[in-house]
Design a protein around this motif. Structure first.
Motif, short mmCIF file in Angstrom:
data_model
loop_
_atom_site.label_atom_id
_atom_site.label_comp_id
_atom_site.label_asym_id
_atom_site.label_seq_id
_atom_site.Cartn_x
_atom_site.Cartn_y
_atom_site.Cartn_z
N UNK A 46 -0.22 -5.12 8.97
CA UNK A 46 0.30 -4.08 8.10
C UNK A 46 1.55 -3.49 8.76
N UNK A 47 2.68 -3.54 8.07
CA UNK A 47 3.92 -2.97 8.58
C UNK A 47 4.30 -1.78 7.71
N UNK A 48 4.57 -0.66 8.37
CA UNK A 48 4.88 0.56 7.64
C UNK A 48 6.38 0.81 7.58
N UNK A 49 6.81 1.47 6.51
CA UNK A 49 8.15 2.01 6.44
C UNK A 49 8.20 3.36 7.14
N UNK B 24 -3.12 0.38 -3.94
CA UNK B 24 -2.94 -0.95 -3.38
C UNK B 24 -2.52 -1.93 -4.46
N UNK C 37 -5.05 6.89 2.07
CA UNK C 37 -4.79 5.82 1.11
C UNK C 37 -4.58 6.37 -0.30
N UNK D 211 -4.59 -3.26 -7.79
CA UNK D 211 -6.02 -3.54 -7.69
C UNK D 211 -6.86 -2.31 -7.37
N UNK D 212 -6.25 -1.29 -6.83
CA UNK D 212 -7.00 -0.11 -6.45
C UNK D 212 -6.08 1.10 -6.54
N UNK E 71 0.50 5.36 1.06
CA UNK E 71 -0.31 6.36 1.75
C UNK E 71 0.40 7.71 1.66
N UNK F 223 -2.28 2.31 16.09
CA UNK F 223 -0.88 2.48 15.79
C UNK F 223 -0.32 3.62 16.62
N UNK G 51 -7.70 -0.98 14.16
CA UNK G 51 -6.27 -1.02 14.44
C UNK G 51 -5.85 0.21 15.21
N UNK H 61 -5.02 -10.22 3.77
CA UNK H 61 -6.05 -10.25 4.78
C UNK H 61 -6.04 -8.96 5.59
N UNK H 62 -6.90 -8.87 6.59
CA UNK H 62 -6.99 -7.64 7.39
C UNK H 62 -6.11 -7.76 8.62
N UNK H 63 -4.84 -7.50 8.44
CA UNK H 63 -3.97 -7.55 9.59
C UNK H 63 -2.52 -7.51 9.20
N UNK I 152 0.85 -1.20 0.00
CA UNK I 152 0.00 0.00 0.00
C UNK I 152 0.88 1.24 0.00
#
Lengths: 113, 110
Positions: A102-105, A48, A45, A55-56, A35, B36, B34, A98-100, A33
């Motif tokens: 998510x790791x961000x930079x 994706x 957002x 897809x989006x 953002x 964060x 969630x 799935x919904x879970x 993703x």
């Protein structure tokens, strides 16, 4: 790698310049993703990917914004003819799906002058 | 339209002074909520995921709870190192992307 890596960390562009921001996700993460985070706001957002398929892209603000992930791993967000309103932090996140998870930079801070 | 609203926008606490942050949401169907934490100059760091009303999760001085309309992040006896922006986000049933609130900026003073 151990985390999501983004480069460069900081980018200053003159108005009208093109920029390319890179995201290296966690190995094996299917979903990616992008953002955009303005100062004092939550991330918004942009787009994706699932593997190499975009897809989006409903969050991309204009046709000056383009993203790709050609081999399903590294992704690049390109902004053409940058404008002052493009100044923001651009965050990349990846997940297994799935919904879970998510790791961000750490993001790329873009300043357009 | 799906909405996530966080309050307060900013909160200043003395060390040891417990409080709660609120995240209210209006979504067509909740897949997950969630929390964060975001430090200046860094990306959001995952804290908790909650999936159904009544669920609670804890980590050190933080406890997250969920109802059908809102989530609370309770901070017990905070320390200065808890100072950060706390972001709430939802994923809806038909979706996959995080929809964030604007965040609560927390400052804990010694």
């Amino acid at each position: 790698g151990a985390g999501v890596s983004q480069s460069p960390r900081y980018k200053v562009a003159k108005r009208g310049q093109d920029v390319a921001l890179r995201c290296d996700p966690i190995s094996g993460h299917v979903s990616l993703f992008w953002y955009q985070q303005a100062l004092g706001q939550g991330p918004e957002f942009l787009t994706y990917f699932q593997n190499e398929a975009q897809l989006d892209k409903s969050g991309l603000p204009s046709d000056r914004f383009f993203a790709e992930r050609p081999e399903g791993s590294v992704s690049t967000l390109k902004i053409q003819r940058t404008q002052q309103e493009d100044s923001a932090v651009y965050l990349c996140a990846s997940s297994l799906g799935g919904a879970g998870g998510y790791t961000f930079g750490s993001g790329t801070r873009l300043t357009v002058v | 339209e799906d909405q996530v609203t966080q309050s307060p926008e900013a909160l200043r606490l003395q060390e040891g002074e417990s409080s709660s942050l609120n995240c209210s949401y209006t979504v067509s169907g909740l897949r997950g909520l969630f929390w964060y934490r975001q430090d200046p100059g860094k990306g959001p760091e995952f804290l908790f995921t909650l999936y159904s009303a009544g669920e609670e999760k804890e980590k050190e001085r933080l406890k997250a709870t969920l109802t059908k309309k809102e989530s609370f992040l309770h901070i017990t006896a905070p320390k200065p190192e808890d100072s950060a922006t706390y972001l709430c986000a939802v994923v809806v049933n038909s979706g996959y992307a995080l929809n964030f609130g604007k965040g609560t900026s927390l400052l804990v003073t010694p």
